[in-house]
Design a protein around this motif. Structure first.
Motif, mmCIF file in Angstrom:
data_model
loop_
_atom_site.group_PDB
_atom_site.id
_atom_site.type_symbol
_atom_site.label_atom_id
_atom_site.label_comp_id
_atom_site.label_asym_id
_atom_site.label_seq_id
_atom_site.Cartn_x
_atom_site.Cartn_y
_atom_site.Cartn_z
ATOM 1 N N ASP A 176 67.868 46.137 68.296
ATOM 2 C CA ASP A 176 69.543 45.451 68.298
ATOM 3 C C ASP A 176 70.421 46.530 67.175
ATOM 4 N N ALA A 177 69.463 45.883 66.442
ATOM 5 C CA ALA A 177 70.180 46.497 64.742
ATOM 6 C C ALA A 177 70.437 47.525 64.711
ATOM 7 N N ALA A 178 69.544 48.527 65.043
ATOM 8 C CA ALA A 178 69.763 49.956 65.207
ATOM 9 C C ALA A 178 70.631 50.963 66.343
ATOM 10 N N LEU A 179 70.787 50.347 67.542
ATOM 11 C CA LEU A 179 72.043 50.492 68.655
ATOM 12 C C LEU A 179 73.249 50.005 67.262
ATOM 13 N N ARG A 180 73.781 49.156 66.584
ATOM 14 C CA ARG A 180 74.506 49.416 65.737
ATOM 15 C C ARG A 180 75.307 50.472 64.849
ATOM 16 N N VAL A 181 73.699 50.565 64.233
ATOM 17 C CA VAL A 181 74.349 52.453 63.482
ATOM 18 C C VAL A 181 74.029 53.071 63.902
ATOM 19 N N GLY A 182 73.974 53.625 65.654
ATOM 20 C CA GLY A 182 73.769 54.293 65.992
ATOM 21 C C GLY A 182 72.233 54.990 65.888
ATOM 22 N N LEU A 183 71.236 54.619 66.109
ATOM 23 C CA LEU A 183 69.529 55.038 65.699
ATOM 24 C C LEU A 183 69.018 54.265 66.462
ATOM 25 N N ASP A 184 68.332 55.886 68.137
ATOM 26 C CA ASP A 184 68.016 55.990 69.217
ATOM 27 C C ASP A 184 66.367 55.793 69.057
ATOM 28 N N ARG A 185 65.997 55.766 67.996
ATOM 29 C CA ARG A 185 64.289 55.682 67.776
ATOM 30 C C ARG A 185 64.315 55.644 66.339
ATOM 31 N N PHE A 186 62.801 54.819 66.374
ATOM 32 C CA PHE A 186 62.695 54.330 64.947
ATOM 33 C C PHE A 186 61.264 53.587 65.237
ATOM 34 N N GLU A 187 60.128 53.555 63.576
ATOM 35 C CA GLU A 187 59.004 52.370 64.108
ATOM 36 C C GLU A 187 59.175 51.438 63.079
ATOM 37 N N ILE A 188 58.646 50.361 63.331
ATOM 38 C CA ILE A 188 58.068 49.064 62.660
ATOM 39 C C ILE A 188 56.888 49.263 62.209
#
Length: 283
Positions: free
Chosen positions: A87-99
């Motif tokens: 959800d946080a990634a979508l708010r800043v326009g990030l469409d892919r990530f890893e944790i």
């Protein structure tokens, strides 16, 4: 000294933030710049880094790959925290990530920039995480990823300055000769341009020329200012001052950082930022 009206407004803002929910909308770049960046963050440098960050990873790939990390486990999409991060990634326009969770990091966290940015959390930090605490962590991390300020943490600051100068020298051949030779800068600039699609190169010219005209940048000062911006984005994203402060204390942040966060929390810029992102804030 603050007037009674100003104190009342600050108290109301603090109460509103205390009861705020995570943002329903998006954290647009213009909101981050206008309402979250401190004056110390150099605008021309920030704008250039924002423009080139998606293609900068290749210039530091060896350093990124060689960074010493411990044993890491990936947090999968079915993990409870993953949806908060998404959800946080979508708010800043990030469409892919890893944790990732790293047993050697303790209470610390780092952001690895790149085409697929990664938030790496220390195991002890992960153990103490609560939903809004975690919301602060990912909000701060994704802000660093999308603005490019993660490179201010990963790259050697002098080398980053040289790379930026090399990029600018592709549009202004006289720039940066106090930092390195013309041939050295040209080599860096050409290496970067190879990473950039032709259709994008023209869009880099304007921020590069503005950077050239702005004068010298204090890289360490810029780094600290960018950290402040990321912390503010994290607070705005999670809406929880206690959670944000808990993370910063666990990371052994300086008292100045905590004081700055508290002052930002009771100021009007945070309220306006949350309103700009779609949050309903009581007045």
């Amino acid at each position: 000294e603050a007037t009674e009206e100003e104190e009342a407004a600050a108290e109301k803002a603090a109460v509103a933030m205390e009861n705020a929910a995570p943002l329903p909308g998006s954290l647009r770049p213009d909101v981050i710049v206008e309402l979250m960046s401190p004056e110390a963050e150099p605008m021309a440098a920030r704008n250039l880094l924002f423009a080139v960050a998606p293609y900068l990873h290749g210039m530091f790939s060896r350093r990124l790959a060689g960074r010493e990390m411990g044993d890491m486990d990936e947090i999968r999409p079915d993990h409870p925290w993953y949806q908060i991060a998404s959800d946080a990634a979508l708010r800043v326009g990030l469409d892919r990530f890893e944790i990732l969770v790293d047993r050697s990091l303790g209470h610390r966290s780092v952001v690895i920039p790149g085409n697929t940015p990664a938030l790496v959390l220390g195991e002890k930090l992960m153990e103490m995480a609560q939903p809004r605490t975690f919301g602060f962590l990912v909000g701060r991390a994704w802000a660093q990823a999308v603005t490019g300020s993660a490179f201010l943490e990963w790259a050697d600051l002098h080398e980053l300055e040289l790379v930026l100068a090399g990029i600018v020298s592709q549009f202004d051949r006289e720039f940066g000769q106090d930092l390195a030779s013309r041939s050295d800068l040209a080599e860096r600039g050409k290496a970067f341009m190879k990473q950039v699609p032709r259709r994008v190169r023209k869009s880099i010219e304007e921020p590069a020329l503005v950077y050239a005209q702005a004068g010298a940048v204090g890289m360490a000062t810029w780094q600290e200012a960018a950290r402040t911006t990321a912390v503010r984005v994290g607070l705005c994203a999670c809406g929880d001052l206690r959670g944000a402060a808990e993370v910063l204390r666990a990371e052994k942040a300086d008292d100045d950082v905590l004081t700055g966060l508290l002052l930002y929390n009771i100021g009007s810029r945070l309220v306006r930022a949350r309103e700009a992102c779609g949050a309903v804030v009581a007045r």
